[in-house]
Design an enzyme around this catalytic site. Structure first.
Site, PDB file in Angstrom:
ATOM      1  N   THR A 134       0.818  -1.214   0.000  1.00 40.42           N
ATOM      2  CA  THR A 134       0.000   0.000   0.000  1.00 40.42           C
ATOM      3  C   THR A 134       0.850   1.262   0.000  1.00 40.42           C
ATOM      4  O   THR A 134       1.988   1.252   0.476  1.00 40.42           O
ATOM      5  CB  THR A 134      -0.901   0.007   1.263  1.00 40.42           C
ATOM      6  N   ASP A 135       0.279   2.346  -0.482  1.00 40.12           N
ATOM      7  CA  ASP A 135       0.976   3.639  -0.408  1.00 40.12           C
ATOM      8  C   ASP A 135       1.024   4.170   1.029  1.00 40.12           C
ATOM      9  O   ASP A 135       1.772   5.098   1.326  1.00 40.12           O
ATOM     10  CB  ASP A 135       0.321   4.678  -1.338  1.00 40.12           C
ATOM     11  N   GLU A 136       0.228   3.567   1.928  1.00 36.47           N
ATOM     12  CA  GLU A 136       0.188   4.075   3.309  1.00 36.47           C
ATOM     13  C   GLU A 136       1.511   3.886   4.034  1.00 36.47           C
ATOM     14  O   GLU A 136       1.750   4.525   5.057  1.00 36.47           O
ATOM     15  CB  GLU A 136      -0.958   3.415   4.080  1.00 36.47           C
ATOM     16  N   TYR A 159      -2.002  -0.535  10.966  1.00 38.82           N
ATOM     17  CA  TYR A 159      -2.081  -1.230   9.665  1.00 38.82           C
ATOM     18  C   TYR A 159      -0.873  -0.905   8.795  1.00 38.82           C
ATOM     19  O   TYR A 159      -0.180  -1.803   8.305  1.00 38.82           O
ATOM     20  CB  TYR A 159      -3.378  -0.841   8.935  1.00 38.82           C
ATOM     21  N   LYS A 163       2.224  -3.260   7.353  1.00 40.15           N
ATOM     22  CA  LYS A 163       2.516  -3.443   5.917  1.00 40.15           C
ATOM     23  C   LYS A 163       3.948  -3.014   5.599  1.00 40.15           C
ATOM     24  O   LYS A 163       4.622  -3.628   4.775  1.00 40.15           O
ATOM     25  CB  LYS A 163       1.520  -2.639   5.057  1.00 40.15           C
TER      26      LYS A 163
END
Ligand code: NAD
Ligand code: TDX
Length: 353
Positions: A134-136, A159, A163
């Site tokens: 993810t870009d998060e 989260y 990741k």
């Protein structure tokens, strides 16, 4: 013909990958999924009896199960999507995120490495482990700038931290053991079969039921939206042509504030409910307490995958949103059991005092 193992194929993005692989390639596919609250075999009904598709019910943390599966299947690639994926749930209970996203990725890497070592030199070179992320992991942007492959990690939620840890493990297994790994970091997806805890499907289902649409904070947070079919197409390209050791950022070039997204959805419901323009938004949009640690803005520069692999988004946000609303209107039998069962649409992610 390629043999692919997909983890998390009963989820939102994984099921799109599975449906595309069966419909658009000659590859065979094994889907390993634990069927958590987010896993749904109904999303795979159209391919379940295809001879090129097999479902294995299991946990990526289960080394004996995964070792035996890889030895039996002899795959050319593993595409790893299995994860706990909802930021709000990670705020109130992070343990399953650590277990699946970190311990699980580690276990899967170890199983895959063990299997990869048994391959011939040619097959070893051709093998790919694609980790879908993810870009998060990059944190939060101010009003300008974009995330790219060279942006430093700065995860802010349980989260995204899990990741980021997963991405670091994958990268380390590439550097240290030579496993041909590829990592993709993608922006927010939306589309059919999206679990209704996430913004867009939750708002659609609430609007269909004339229920309030809870917008966190003042609605000014920005996400970069990508239609799920475009993401799955990028993942198919990466599992075939991604260069080992490389990271690829994937985004929709479709930045929208949350309030703009919800207002656009309401606009689609005005004619459905025979209301004057703007009436659904006026009646239903409700500003609620913000998400703790709410990242302000995500935006992806996807130049690398665009220039290297010729990928770019094919669906505009406005068209994708309309298709998504139409899909939820036509597929009550998919989402009603969820709303009446594992998730009724209640607010998640506020810390318990
Ligand atoms: P999802 O929550 O819809 O699906 C996750 C799937 O993984 C479910 O089918 C679940 O049963 C399965 N799973 C969970 N734990 C497992 C375990 N221990 N073993 C085996 N299977 C397990 O998630 P999604 O939105 O489809 O996301 C898929 C992947 O893409 C995730 O890794 C996520 O971090 C990443 N991602 C998602 C988005 C997005 O916008 N949804 C964007 C970028 C990246
Ligand atoms: O009810 C809501 N109201 C609201 O304002 C919900 C559920 C969300 N929001 C806001 C929070 C975010 O700014 O909408 C935005 C999108 O929220 P989510 O759908 O929860 O997605 P997000 O937190 O951005 O994360 C998603 O994209 C990146 C996926 O869930 C992740 O798995 C992916 O990695």
């Amino acid at each position: 013909m390629k043999k692919l193992v997909v983890t998390g194929g009963a989820g939102f993005i994984g099921s799109e990958v599975c449906r595309q692989v069966i419909a658009q390639t000659g590859w065979s596919l094994v889907n390993l999924d634990k069927l958590t609250y987010a896993g749904n075999l109904q999303s795979l009904a159209t391919i379940e009896s295809d001879p090129r598709y097999e479902f294995v019910h299991g946990d990526i943390c289960d080394r004996p199960l995964v070792d035996a599966m890889l030895a039996r299947i002899q795959p050319d690639a593993v595409m790893h999507l299995a994860a706990e994926s909802h930021v709000d749930r990670s705020i109130t209970g992070s343990a399953s995120f650590i277990q699946t996203n970190i311990v699980g990725t580690h276990a899967l890497l170890e199983s895959t490495l063990g299997y990869w070592k048994t391959l011939s030199t040619d097959k070893k070179d051709q093998f790919r482990f694609l980790a879908v992320s993810t870009d998060e992991v990059y944190g939060s942007l101010g009003p300008t700038g974009y995330f790219s492959e060279t942006t430093a990690f700065d995860p802010r939620s349980p989260y995204s931290a899990s990741k980021a840890a997963s991405d670091h493990l994958v990268s380390a297994w590439g550097h240290t053991y030579g496993l041909p790994v590829v990592i993709s970091n993608c922006s927010n997806n939306y589309g059919p079969y999206h679990f209704p805890e996430k913004l867009i499907p939750l708002m659609i289902i609430n609007a269909m039921n004339d229920k309030p649409l809870p917008v966190y904070g003042d609605g000014s947070n920005i996400r970069d939206w990508l239609f799920v079919q475009d993401h799955a197409r990028a993942l198919r390209l990466l599992v075939e042509h991604g260069r080992p050791g490389e990271t690829y950022c994937i985004g929709g070039r479709a930045e929208r504030t949350n309030i703009d997204v919800v207002t656009a959805l309401c606009g689609l419901f005005d004619p459905i409910r025979s209301r004057p323009a703007g009436e659904t938004a006026k009646r239903l949009i409700t500003f609620v307490q913000d998400r703790p640690g709410h990242d302000k803005r995500y935006a992806i520069d996807s130049t690398k995958i665009e220039t290297e692999l010729g990928w770019k988004p094919s669906v505009s946000f406005e068209h994708g949103l309309r298709c998504t609303v139409d899909w939820y209107l036509a597929n009550r039998t998919w989402w009603e059991p969820i709303i009446n069962g594992v998730y009724a649409g209640t607010r998640l992610g506020l810390p318990v005092a």
